[in-house]
Design an enzyme around this catalytic site. Structure first.
Site, short mmCIF file in Angstrom:
data_model
loop_
_atom_site.label_atom_id
_atom_site.label_comp_id
_atom_site.label_asym_id
_atom_site.label_seq_id
_atom_site.Cartn_x
_atom_site.Cartn_y
_atom_site.Cartn_z
CE LYS A 52 4.59 -1.23 95.69
NZ LYS A 52 3.71 -2.36 96.01
CD GLN A 96 4.38 -5.98 96.26
OE1 GLN A 96 4.40 -4.89 96.84
NE2 GLN A 96 3.93 -6.10 95.03
CG ASP A 119 -1.37 -1.93 99.90
OD1 ASP A 119 -1.04 -1.33 98.86
OD2 ASP A 119 -0.76 -2.93 100.35
N1 GUN Z 1 0.68 -6.39 94.39
C1 GUN Z 1 0.31 -5.81 93.23
N2 GUN Z 1 -0.18 -4.56 93.45
C2 GUN Z 1 -0.11 -4.36 94.78
C3 GUN Z 1 -0.46 -3.28 95.62
O1 GUN Z 1 -0.95 -2.22 95.18
N3 GUN Z 1 -0.24 -3.45 96.95
C4 GUN Z 1 0.28 -4.61 97.46
N4 GUN Z 1 0.44 -4.68 98.78
N5 GUN Z 1 0.61 -5.65 96.71
C5 GUN Z 1 0.42 -5.52 95.38
#
Ligand code: GUN
Length: 301
Positions: A52, A96, A119
């Protein structure tokens, strides 16, 4: 001939367009910024967060990364979130998932300023999506919707089987695809671990989306000829490779490909789309916070 859907190519196209949106913002002396917070020792989570951050660099978004010891207190995590919430130079915040067991995940999601919740997991943003006035659409379901539109598959009138009912993918995707309007108007069945005959549901579908985290759950016998198969799963399974594992999806690719009209590979399918849509939400958040109308890759939800 089965179409192998290239999520890298489609995701890159969106990133290129976002690079232009970011450049346009710089005319107003604004640079979008995304803060990622990692509170985990999990290798896969570390990899996702660094991907990311690399994507931020690629489109000109300012990436900020914070790592917190996995055994730190929930209060410490909240202090970081509060600081990011009140920092005017931070436009998007992503913690995350998963967070350690001693941390209340729902409390974390609610702590993030909903205007910076790129998110789309804060209850306010979930409510907006469900009621048809989305602000930040969760990145993976949004990426699935964009993949379908990129290969000219209109969900309208189609039967979709979503396998998995998570808050991150299954539930928001069901909402998106049943929404009245472009990219929606589908009839959706949400399947899960208690579904009595999963194969019957998936064979009845025009589009199957697998998001369970169970490696190779869906094989070719569960897919009808010509079905569009979108595999959201990314599972590490032991293998005699340098790393000691390989990545497989929730769909058994080789047998499903024999039946599918189009199918996403793992890796290289949905994963890159998730990251592109995270950048999309970050640019959108910046525009909303700064009161600037930003041009975003079409169609805008
Ligand atoms: N863990 C797995 N997918 C995601 C996501 O889309 N956002 C976040 N914050 N954590 C994740």
């Amino acid at each position: 001939m089965t179409q192998i859907i290239d999520g890298n190519e489609i995701g890159d196209r969106i990133k290129n367009e976002l690079t232009e949106s970011v450049a346009a913002l710089s005319d107003s002396e604004v640079t979008p910024s995304l803060a990622t917070v990692l509170m985990s020792d999990d290798d896969a989570s570390e990899t996702y967060v660094s991907m990311k951050q690399r994507a931020c660099d690629a489109v000109g978004v300012n990436g900020i990364h914070i790592e917190i010891d996995a055994d730190s207190s929930q209060e410490e995590l909240f202090e970081h979130i509060d600081t990011l919430n009140s920092d005017p130079d931070v436009n998007g915040i992503l913690v995350q998932m998963p967070v350690p067991d001693h941390v209340d995940k729902q409390a974390v999601l609610q702590r993030i300023d909903p205007m910076k919740d790129v998110d789309g997991f804060h209850p306010e943003n979930v409510g907006r999506l469900v009621s048809g006035t989305p602000r930040f659409v969760p990145c993976t379901p949004h990426g699935v919707q964009k993949l379908l539109s990129a290969i000219d598959v209109d969900p309208e009138g189609k039967d979709v089987a979503i396998v998995g009912r998570s808050n991150i993918v299954g539930k928001p995707l069901a909402n998106l695809l049943t929404q009245k309007g472009p990219g929606g108007n589908a009839t959706v069945t949400v399947c899960h671990s208690r579904t009595s005959d999963l194969g019957e549901k998936t064979r009845d579908a025009d589009i199957v989306v697998a998001a369970t985290g169970v490696p190779n759950l869906i094989d070719g016998s569960m897919i009808s000829e010509g079905t569009v198969v979108i595999d959201v799963g990314v599972n590490r399974v032991d293998a005699a490779t340098e790393k000691g594992y390989e990545l497989v999806g929730d769909v058994e690719f080789d047998s499903a490909k024999e039946k599918a009209g189009a199918i996403t590979p793992v890796p290289g399918g949905v994963g890159p789309m998730t990251i592109s849509m995270l950048l999309y939400n970050t640019v959108k958040a910046t525009g909303l916070q700064e009161g600037i109308e930003v041009e975003l890759p079409e169609p805008t939800l």
